[in-house]
Write a protein that holds these residues in place. Structure first.
Motif, PDB file in Angstrom:
ATOM      1  N   SER A  53       0.814  -1.211   0.000  1.00 61.19           N
ATOM      2  CA  SER A  53       0.000   0.000   0.000  1.00 61.19           C
ATOM      3  C   SER A  53       0.849   1.262   0.000  1.00 61.19           C
ATOM      4  O   SER A  53       0.314   2.365  -0.122  1.00 61.19           O
ATOM      5  N   SER A  77      -9.850  -6.843  -5.998  1.00 68.51           N
ATOM      6  CA  SER A  77      -9.476  -5.441  -6.097  1.00 68.51           C
ATOM      7  C   SER A  77      -8.239  -5.110  -5.290  1.00 68.51           C
ATOM      8  O   SER A  77      -7.476  -4.215  -5.656  1.00 68.51           O
ATOM      9  N   ASP A  78      -8.018  -5.804  -4.177  1.00 65.77           N
ATOM     10  CA  ASP A  78      -6.825  -5.526  -3.368  1.00 65.77           C
ATOM     11  C   ASP A  78      -5.559  -5.812  -4.153  1.00 65.77           C
ATOM     12  O   ASP A  78      -4.576  -5.066  -4.056  1.00 65.77           O
ATOM     13  N   THR A  79      -5.571  -6.889  -4.932  1.00 60.67           N
ATOM     14  CA  THR A  79      -4.412  -7.233  -5.747  1.00 60.67           C
ATOM     15  C   THR A  79      -4.197  -6.184  -6.831  1.00 60.67           C
ATOM     16  O   THR A  79      -3.062  -5.770  -7.099  1.00 60.67           O
ATOM     17  N   ALA A  81      -5.006  -3.040  -6.715  1.00 57.61           N
ATOM     18  CA  ALA A  81      -4.478  -1.839  -6.065  1.00 57.61           C
ATOM     19  C   ALA A  81      -2.989  -2.006  -5.752  1.00 57.61           C
ATOM     20  O   ALA A  81      -2.189  -1.069  -5.937  1.00 57.61           O
ATOM     21  N   ALA A  82      -2.603  -3.211  -5.295  1.00 60.73           N
ATOM     22  CA  ALA A  82      -1.188  -3.467  -5.001  1.00 60.73           C
ATOM     23  C   ALA A  82      -0.344  -3.396  -6.270  1.00 60.73           C
ATOM     24  O   ALA A  82       0.761  -2.841  -6.269  1.00 60.73           O
TER      25      ALA A  82
END
Length: 299
Positions: A53, A77-79, A81-82
């Motif tokens: 992050s 979505s977390d991946t 964003a990363a």
């Protein structure tokens, strides 16, 4: 010799890529990881613990890197964003080349959990970095669970998961379509070798398509019979069948992912002509027949 940074290189297909690059003895390696990796450190690999992050932390970790290869987990979505943070850090750190985390086929519009990949890909294309995305079809390793010999090698990163479509041990096959659709199948270890070889290419194409083998499920069924001596109990699911299942409202996230992958195969998304094989002719991938002989043939 350049420094190659592999994000997510401590496990999964990232580890196969790291090992393949290490085997060439041609490049310096950095692995970005969320935790310490003493096994990799013992091999002389520079492991840098990062928070995905934080663009600044990623930029610092990428200092001196020429090429960044993302092998971050494929889902959600977390991946995405990363990966977008990793891409921005790569730009700020002055890296030359970037590889997004794909390692499958052109099915991002079919598989919900892959939708974030398309966002990343579009951003990569406008990044002004040199880039490529590696497409390798279905992992051959999905036919390794329960094999007779060298199961760790057979599975590669596909550990603690059930067989996909073809279950040699149980003698069953769930085939998307009518079995005549061509599919590209590649061992993850061979994907790693192609990626390592691609580092030597003076220029990258936008798409780097890899094929370990190109077969149909009907041919795979015959290979299992001829090499392993097993007749498979076959269930076929047409495109209409799969769409009907997916239109239902009783699937959890994992089931939806599974049937969307089957649908992408039935739609021909795992059928393509390789490009990287001809650029790297010295890399000789394992065929499906040889995979079954190596891991499933009884002496």
């Amino acid at each position: 010799m350049v420094r190659v940074a592999v994000a997510g290189g401590a496990r999964g297909i990232g580890l196969d890529i790291v090992q393949a690059i290490l085997d060439t003895k041609k490049h310096e390696l950095t692995v970005l990881s969320r935790t310490d990796q003493p096994l990799l450190t013992s091999k002389g690999i520079d492991v840098r613990v990062v928070d995905y992050s934080s663009v600044q932390q990623l930029k610092d970790a990428l200092a001196g890197a020429h090429t960044v290869i993302s092998c971050l987990a494929a889902y959600g979505s977390d991946t995405a964003a990363a990966e977008l943070a990793l891409l921005e850090a790569a730009k700020q750190a002055g890296t030359a080349r970037f590889v997004p985390s794909e390692w499958n086929s052109a099915c991002n519009d079919v598989v919900d959990l892959y939708s974030g990949k398309e966002t990343v890909w579009k951003t990569v294309q406008s990044s002004r970095l040199e880039y490529t995305r590696f497409t390798n079809g279905l992992w051959m390793n999905v036919w390794g669970p329960g094999c007779l010999r060298d199961e760790e090698e057979a599975l590669g990163p596909y550990k603690c998961r059930p067989p996909f479509c073809i279950d040699v041990g149980a003698g069953t096959a769930l085939i998307p379509g009518d079995g005549s659709q061509r599919i590209v199948v590649t061992r993850t270890q061979d994907v790693g070798r192609f990626v390592a070889a691609a580092l030597e290419l003076p220029r990258w194409e936008a798409e780097s398509r890899i094929a370990g083998d190109i077969v149909t499920f009907n041919e795979v069924v015959q290979l299992v019979k001829g090499i392993c001596g097993k007749d498979l109990n076959i269930t076929m699911l047409s495109v209409k069948d799969l769409e009907g299942i997916l239109n239902g409202d009783n699937l959890d996230v994992g089931e939806r992912f599974y049937y969307q992958l089957l649908l992408s195969i039935a739609l021909g998304r795992t059928d393509f002509e390789p490009t990287l094989n001809s650029f790297c002719p010295h890399v000789k991938p394992l065929s499906v027949a040889d995979y079954f002989r190596r891991h499933w043939k009884s002496d």
